[in-house]
Design an enzyme around this catalytic site. Structure first.
Site, PDB file in Angstrom:
ATOM      1  N   SER A   1     -19.780 -16.548  -2.054  1.00 28.36           N
ATOM      2  CA  SER A   1     -19.726 -16.345  -0.895  1.00 28.36           C
ATOM      3  C   SER A   1     -21.112 -15.312  -0.411  1.00 28.36           C
ATOM      4  CB  SER A   1     -18.624 -15.278  -0.311  1.00 28.36           C
ATOM      5  OG  SER A   1     -18.601 -13.985  -1.178  1.00 28.36           O
ATOM      6  N   GLY A   2     -21.606 -15.038  -1.584  1.00 26.46           N
ATOM      7  CA  GLY A   2     -22.675 -14.119  -1.449  1.00 26.46           C
ATOM      8  C   GLY A   2     -22.494 -12.658  -1.495  1.00 26.46           C
ATOM      9  N   GLY A   3     -21.174 -12.387  -1.411  1.00 26.08           N
ATOM     10  CA  GLY A   3     -20.740 -10.916  -1.446  1.00 26.08           C
ATOM     11  C   GLY A   3     -21.013 -10.467  -2.697  1.00 26.08           C
ATOM     12  N   VAL A   4     -20.359  -9.318  -3.313  1.00 22.47           N
ATOM     13  CA  VAL A   4     -20.952  -8.704  -4.606  1.00 22.47           C
ATOM     14  C   VAL A   4     -19.927  -9.273  -5.630  1.00 22.47           C
ATOM     15  CG1 VAL A   4     -21.086  -6.480  -5.879  1.00 22.47           C
ATOM     16  CG2 VAL A   4     -21.385  -6.701  -3.408  1.00 22.47           C
ATOM     17  N   ASP A   5     -18.623  -9.320  -5.440  1.00 28.54           N
ATOM     18  CA  ASP A   5     -17.894  -9.701  -6.447  1.00 28.54           C
ATOM     19  C   ASP A   5     -18.057 -11.188  -6.937  1.00 28.54           C
ATOM     20  OD1 ASP A   5     -16.727  -7.318  -5.858  1.00 28.54           O
ATOM     21  OD2 ASP A   5     -15.063  -7.988  -4.836  1.00 28.54           O
ATOM     22  N   SER A   6     -18.095 -12.084  -5.944  1.00 27.13           N
ATOM     23  CA  SER A   6     -18.224 -13.424  -6.137  1.00 27.13           C
ATOM     24  C   SER A   6     -19.632 -13.748  -7.082  1.00 27.13           C
ATOM     25  CB  SER A   6     -17.959 -14.460  -5.168  1.00 27.13           C
ATOM     26  OG  SER A   6     -18.986 -14.345  -4.074  1.00 27.13           O
ATOM     27  N   SER A   7     -20.732 -13.049  -6.366  1.00 21.27           N
ATOM     28  CA  SER A   7     -21.897 -13.028  -7.001  1.00 21.27           C
ATOM     29  C   SER A   7     -22.116 -12.710  -8.286  1.00 21.27           C
ATOM     30  CB  SER A   7     -23.167 -12.407  -6.104  1.00 21.27           C
ATOM     31  OG  SER A   7     -23.159 -12.821  -5.036  1.00 21.27           O
TER      32      SER A   7
ATOM     33  N   GLU B   1      -7.883  13.585 -12.112  1.00 22.44           N
ATOM     34  CA  GLU B   1      -8.728  12.283 -12.029  1.00 22.44           C
ATOM     35  C   GLU B   1      -9.189  12.343 -10.612  1.00 22.44           C
ATOM     36  OE1 GLU B   1      -5.647  12.360 -12.258  1.00 22.44           O
ATOM     37  OE2 GLU B   1      -4.328  11.038 -10.992  1.00 22.44           O
TER      38      GLU B   1
ATOM     39  N   CYS C   1       0.900  14.573 -14.215  1.00 27.21           N
ATOM     40  CA  CYS C   1       1.917  14.641 -13.238  1.00 27.21           C
ATOM     41  C   CYS C   1       3.413  13.847 -13.555  1.00 27.21           C
ATOM     42  CB  CYS C   1       1.407  13.911 -11.761  1.00 27.21           C
ATOM     43  SG  CYS C   1       2.335  14.354 -10.376  1.00 27.21           S
ATOM     44  N   TYR C   2       3.758  12.785 -13.091  1.00 25.74           N
ATOM     45  CA  TYR C   2       4.956  12.062 -13.697  1.00 25.74           C
ATOM     46  C   TYR C   2       5.007  12.053 -14.893  1.00 25.74           C
ATOM     47  CZ  TYR C   2       8.715   8.800 -14.120  1.00 25.74           C
ATOM     48  OH  TYR C   2       9.914   7.973 -14.531  1.00 25.74           O
TER      49      TYR C   2
ATOM     50  N   GLY D   1       3.526   8.914 -10.734  1.00 24.15           N
ATOM     51  CA  GLY D   1       4.342   7.927 -10.220  1.00 24.15           C
ATOM     52  C   GLY D   1       5.329   8.470  -9.208  1.00 24.15           C
TER      53      GLY D   1
ATOM     54  N   HIS E   1      -3.490  16.774 -10.788  1.00 23.52           N
ATOM     55  CA  HIS E   1      -4.288  15.354 -10.896  1.00 23.52           C
ATOM     56  C   HIS E   1      -5.736  15.723 -11.423  1.00 23.52           C
ATOM     57  CE1 HIS E   1      -1.168  12.756  -9.691  1.00 23.52           C
ATOM     58  NE2 HIS E   1      -0.781  13.692  -9.031  1.00 23.52           N
TER      59      HIS E   1
ATOM     60  N   LYS F   1     -15.322  -1.234  -8.072  1.00 23.79           N
ATOM     61  CA  LYS F   1     -16.448  -1.930  -7.414  1.00 23.79           C
ATOM     62  C   LYS F   1     -17.674  -1.424  -7.910  1.00 23.79           C
ATOM     63  CE  LYS F   1     -17.542  -4.571  -3.706  1.00 23.79           C
ATOM     64  NZ  LYS F   1     -16.731  -5.547  -3.188  1.00 23.79           N
TER      65      LYS F   1
END
Ligand code: XMP
Length: 514
Positions: free
Chosen positions: A224-230, A172, A83-84, A56, A170, A370
């Protein structure tokens, strides 16, 4: 979601926080990120197998520093401070954090000085990603140093008896050698998580949760045909079938055959059980865009028209109880720490309408990244073409046609783009790139074809390498590939006599042209 083996990530506002959660899930352990203000009672009720405190921007010794309850360290639950988070652990447990005489930023050589379960299997000297101006000047009682750098005497410390661990660097980020293994060691060895969490479990539990939440209600989704909405629509379809109404607005600014592809997957005879409503609104959009050349105005018109069409369709369906949003975790982060996700106006075509009557928003992908959303999509049986889709802007080809949008220009750019994509896939270049597409410039120039003079448009090809889409490099595509694409576009697409390659990075360019 299976919560019996949960790792809780407490978010102190660091820039790599989403990566921590992702790395934990890569260990097949379920993980949730919550703001650091989550109270002790809630933490106890969640009964996590382990807690990770993130980095942070604050200094722990400042009055307004972000904190967590110090009782957290006495719950018997393993805690890893990064870290923080490492400095906060120090501060709250009686050690001392001060400004470091030498700040460290970037790749830094780290030496392990004592055996630690976190460093099991890692090198004893490794490169770690540092980003700090404060450092741990004095250990809290009961802790020992397990790693140092030249400038930082406490690069790692632990109190193994209390199961408290801290890393100043870090683990990660990909720059830290063995970082993923350190997190795995924490999650699987120290916390004892079995690692039996899979995307199938996510699908099963989410479907059960959705069924319970929705009951016999009606659910509306803008597809929309996009990944997320599909993926969101597919999950809902699995959970509640025909109680779901998916409205797919085809604004005539999609890539070649894209509307039909979406309809083939989600429409009648497709893979999913739902009410699929396709609205072919191309003419409407073209009419609104007639004579408009200014990019922002075009975006606004497309966004507003999308909302109007969506509203009209929603009205036909009648009152709905829930509206589905394909919000994913990076969107939640973008919308601000700890706040609930705003409707992602910048991801959809201008956001969703105010006038659709619904009770609640459902965001089944809110905690996923994603690539995890893609995994869920595959688990649900969405074809690879949709699951692997590149980002495609809401305003679609409207912002890849410079100047006025016409039906004729849409056809030109669709055809050129299809050829480009086909050749990129054939050459195997498609997998390595963040995004690539053809755009239509507003420039016409003189050429010669056969024996005749031509005066036609120039197509611009764009291909970028990027991981976050905030910055990007123009990709060094093989010359032969560019030649093949150019030859095919000029020969096969009527109205084009020249092809240009965009060598501009971002900044100073943007990825899209408008
Ligand atoms: P730029 O052009 O800003 O694009 O460098 C960065 C990324 O965002 C996408 N993009 C959009 N996505 N609605 C969207 O859903 C939009 O209005 C929009 N504008 C740009 C772009 O494709 C790239 O991936």
């Amino acid at each position: 979601m299976s919560q019996n083996e949960m790792i809780l990530v407490l978010d102190f506002g660091g820039q790599y926080n989403q990566l921590i959660a992702r790395r934990v899930r890569e260990c097949q352990v379920y993980c949730e990120v919550h703001p650091h203000t989550l109270g002790l009672e809630k933490i106890k009720a969640m009964a996590p197998k382990g807690i990770i405190l993130t980095g942070g921007p604050n200094s722990v010794y400042k009055e307004d520093a972000a904190v967590c309850p110090s009782e957290l360290f006495a719950l018997g639950i393993p805690v890893l401070g990064i870290c923080y988070g490492a400095q906060l652990m120090t501060h709250l447990l009686g050690g001392k954090v001060t400004p470091a005489p030498v700040s460290e930023y970037g790749n830094t050589k780290i030496s392990v000085t004592a055996a630690s379960p976190l460093f099991e299997g890692t090198a004893s000297d490794f490169v770690g990603w540092m980003s700090h101006t404060d450092y741990i000047a004095e250990l809290p009682p009961g802790f020992k140093v397990t790693a140092k750098t030249q400038a930082c005497p406490v690069a790692a410390m632990e109190n193994a008896a209390q199961k408290l661990y801290a890393l100043q660097f870090h683990p990660e980020v990909a720059h830290t050698e063995g970082g993923a293994l350190m997190l795995k060691n924490f999650v699987r060895q120290v916390c004892g998580a079995a690692g039996d969490w899979r995307m199938d479990s996510f699908v099963e539990t989410t479907v059960a949760e959705l069924r319970e939440r929705v009951g016999s209600g009606k659910v509306l989704c803008a597809l929309s045909g996009g990944v997320d909405s599909s993926v969101a629509a597919a999950l809902l379809s699995k959970a509640i079938g025909r109680q779901l109404y998916s409205v797919f607005v085809d604004h005539g600014l999609l890539r070649q055959d894209e509307g039909d592809q979406v309809a083939a997957v989600f429409g009648d005879g497709g893979v999913f059980d739902l009410n699929f409503i396709r609205v072919n609104a191309a003419e409407r959009f073209y009419a609104k865009l007639q004579g408009i050349t200014e990019p922002e105005k075009k975006r606004k018109i497309i966004g507003e028209e999308f909302i109007r069409v969506f509203e009209e369709e929603a009205k036909k369906i009648g009152r709905v109880d829930f509206l589905v949003q394909g919000t994913i975790y990076p969107d939640v982060i973008e919308s601000g720490l700890g706040k609930s996700a705003v409707i992602k106006s910048h991801h959809n075509v201008g956001g969703l309408p105010d006038h659709v009557d619904f009770k609640e928003i459902v965001e089944p992908l809110r905690l996923l990244f994603k690539d995890e959303v893609r995994q869920v999509g595959r688990t649900l049986g969405i074809p690879e073409t949709l699951v692997n889709r590149q980002p495609f802007p809401g305003p679609g080809l409207g912002i890849r046609i410079i100047g006025e949008v016409t039906a004729e220009k849409v056809k030109i750019v669709q055809a050129a783009d299809a050829i480009y994509r086909e050749e990129m896939a054939k050459a195997g270049a498609d997998k390595k790139l963040g995004q690539y597409f053809a755009a239509l410039t507003n420039m016409r120039s003189v050429g010669v074809m056969g024996d005749g003079r031509t005066y036609d448009y120039a197509v611009a090809l764009r291909a970028v390498e990027t991981s976050d889409f905030m910055t990007a490099e123009s990709a060094p595509l093989p010359w032969e590939l560019l030649q093949t694409v150019t030859r095919r576009i000029v020969n096969e697409v009527k109205g084009v006599n020249r092809v240009l390659y965009d060598c501009t990075g971002k900044p100073p360019g943007t990825i899209e042209f408008e």
